[in-house]
Write a protein that holds these residues in place. Structure first.
Motif, PDB file in Angstrom:
ATOM      1  N   CYS A 172      40.310  43.481  53.368  1.00  0.00           N
ATOM      2  CA  CYS A 172      40.027  44.001  52.717  1.00  0.00           C
ATOM      3  C   CYS A 172      41.774  43.473  52.557  1.00  0.00           C
ATOM      4  N   LEU A 173      43.064  44.289  53.016  1.00  0.00           N
ATOM      5  CA  LEU A 173      44.180  43.975  52.364  1.00  0.00           C
ATOM      6  C   LEU A 173      44.452  42.466  52.463  1.00  0.00           C
ATOM      7  N   ALA A 174      44.166  41.228  53.246  1.00  0.00           N
ATOM      8  CA  ALA A 174      43.881  40.443  53.119  1.00  0.00           C
ATOM      9  C   ALA A 174      43.948  39.974  51.518  1.00  0.00           C
ATOM     10  N   HIS A 175      42.484  40.407  51.220  1.00  0.00           N
ATOM     11  CA  HIS A 175      41.921  39.891  49.743  1.00  0.00           C
ATOM     12  C   HIS A 175      42.894  40.408  48.961  1.00  0.00           C
ATOM     13  N   CYS A 176      43.172  41.194  48.900  1.00  0.00           N
ATOM     14  CA  CYS A 176      44.005  42.043  48.020  1.00  0.00           C
ATOM     15  C   CYS A 176      45.898  40.976  48.046  1.00  0.00           C
ATOM     16  N   GLN A 177      45.960  40.603  49.200  1.00  0.00           N
ATOM     17  CA  GLN A 177      47.319  39.387  48.749  1.00  0.00           C
ATOM     18  C   GLN A 177      47.269  38.502  48.726  1.00  0.00           C
ATOM     19  N   SER A 178      46.038  37.805  48.500  1.00  0.00           N
ATOM     20  CA  SER A 178      45.713  36.358  48.231  1.00  0.00           C
ATOM     21  C   SER A 178      44.963  36.408  46.946  1.00  0.00           C
ATOM     22  N   PRO A 179      45.158  36.643  45.504  1.00  0.00           N
ATOM     23  CA  PRO A 179      44.706  36.725  44.396  1.00  0.00           C
ATOM     24  C   PRO A 179      43.912  35.254  44.490  1.00  0.00           C
ATOM     25  N   LEU A 180      45.207  34.001  45.144  1.00  0.00           N
ATOM     26  CA  LEU A 180      44.311  32.540  44.758  1.00  0.00           C
ATOM     27  C   LEU A 180      42.781  32.356  45.289  1.00  0.00           C
TER      28      LEU A 180
END
Length: 272
Positions: A172-180
């Motif tokens: 989930c953190l990875a998704h939040c950190q990678s908007p593109l």
């Protein structure tokens, strides 16, 4: 600043999210600073609402307080996603509605994306109010909505710390950190698509931060310094290049803090 210049600034797809998030977040923090509707007058002084029997109106006040608090804490961390979404929506013409221009269409889509995001956190707020009700019924919260139980506080800290190391948290953190990456993988067209994307992004954010939000019961739901501290931490965790490692390091701190809290009565007895 003239009206014409202001209009051009607000119509810019990257300026609009900044202005909107700043305005909404400021209003939310102002509401919290004013007591979030949870203060009542006693002997000429404003005091936190008592933890007596709940009424429908009391529950609604608590729900509004939690929802506004989640907006104040979480919406600023969604700004990078909103900025990217605004640019992509305008570029691909995915926001066009019959009879509307590109600027108004983009503003409409950004608004729906933001509403979807806020809707998910409002759902979390409903669950938080239910948990607060149960904790109050068990006499585990003070008037400031802070845990009065060493076991509850320690266990919550340990649970939050452990969660920082789980695969779900990392994903989930990875998704939040990678908007593109999120936008490319979840792109939807039209008004419904904008709202759905906001819901999905909000779900990832809840998956990332729900355990951190439960720490409000440890430091005090009415403790503005604790609220602000958690909000700043969420920003750092999501926006810093080393956010993944910051998350894990914080997990270790929470576990250690929780264990120390649970052991504090025994340590006090031994060293008394």
């Amino acid at each position: 600043m003239s009206v014409a210049i202001l209009a051009r600034v607000l119509h810019h797809e990257r300026a609009l999210p900044v202005v909107a998030v700043t305005l909404v977040s400021t209003l939310a923090w102002t509401y919290l600073l004013a007591g979030a509707g949870t203060m009542e007058e006693m002997d000429g002084m404003l005091m936190p609402m008592s933890t007596g029997p709940w009424t429908i109106s009391h529950a609604l006040v608590m729900l509004v307080m939690w929802a506004v608090m989640m907006v104040a804490m979480m919406l600023p961390s969604a700004l990078p996603m909103l900025l990217l979404y605004a640019t992509m929506a305008r570029r691909h013409g995915a926001t066009q509605r019959s009879g509307s221009g590109s600027d108004s269409g983009t503003a409409w889509a950004i608004s729906l994306f933001g509403l979807g995001y806020v809707a998910v956190w409002s759902g979390f707020s409903l669950a938080a109010v239910a948990l607060q009700y149960l904790l109050e019924r068990a006499a585990l919260l003070s008037a400031m909505m802070e845990s009065t139980s060493i076991v509850l506080a320690g266990a919550t800290l340990v649970a939050a710390g452990v969660y920082q190391w789980t695969p779900v948290k990392s994903a989930c953190l990875a998704h939040c950190q990678s908007p593109l990456d999120f936008v490319l993988a979840n792109w939807r067209t039209g008004s419904l698509g904008a709202f759905q994307m906001g819901l999905r992004h909000g779900a990832y954010c809840v998956g990332c931060c729900w355990a951190l939000m439960l720490l409000l019961f440890v430091g005090g739901v009415m403790n503005l310094a604790w609220i602000a501290g958690l909000a700043v931490y969420v920003l750092v965790e999501k926006l810093a290049p080393a956010g993944h490692w910051i998350s894990r390091a914080t997990g270790v701190v929470f576990v250690a803090w929780g264990v120390a809290t649970l052991l504090s009565p025994y340590l006090a007895l031994n060293f008394a």
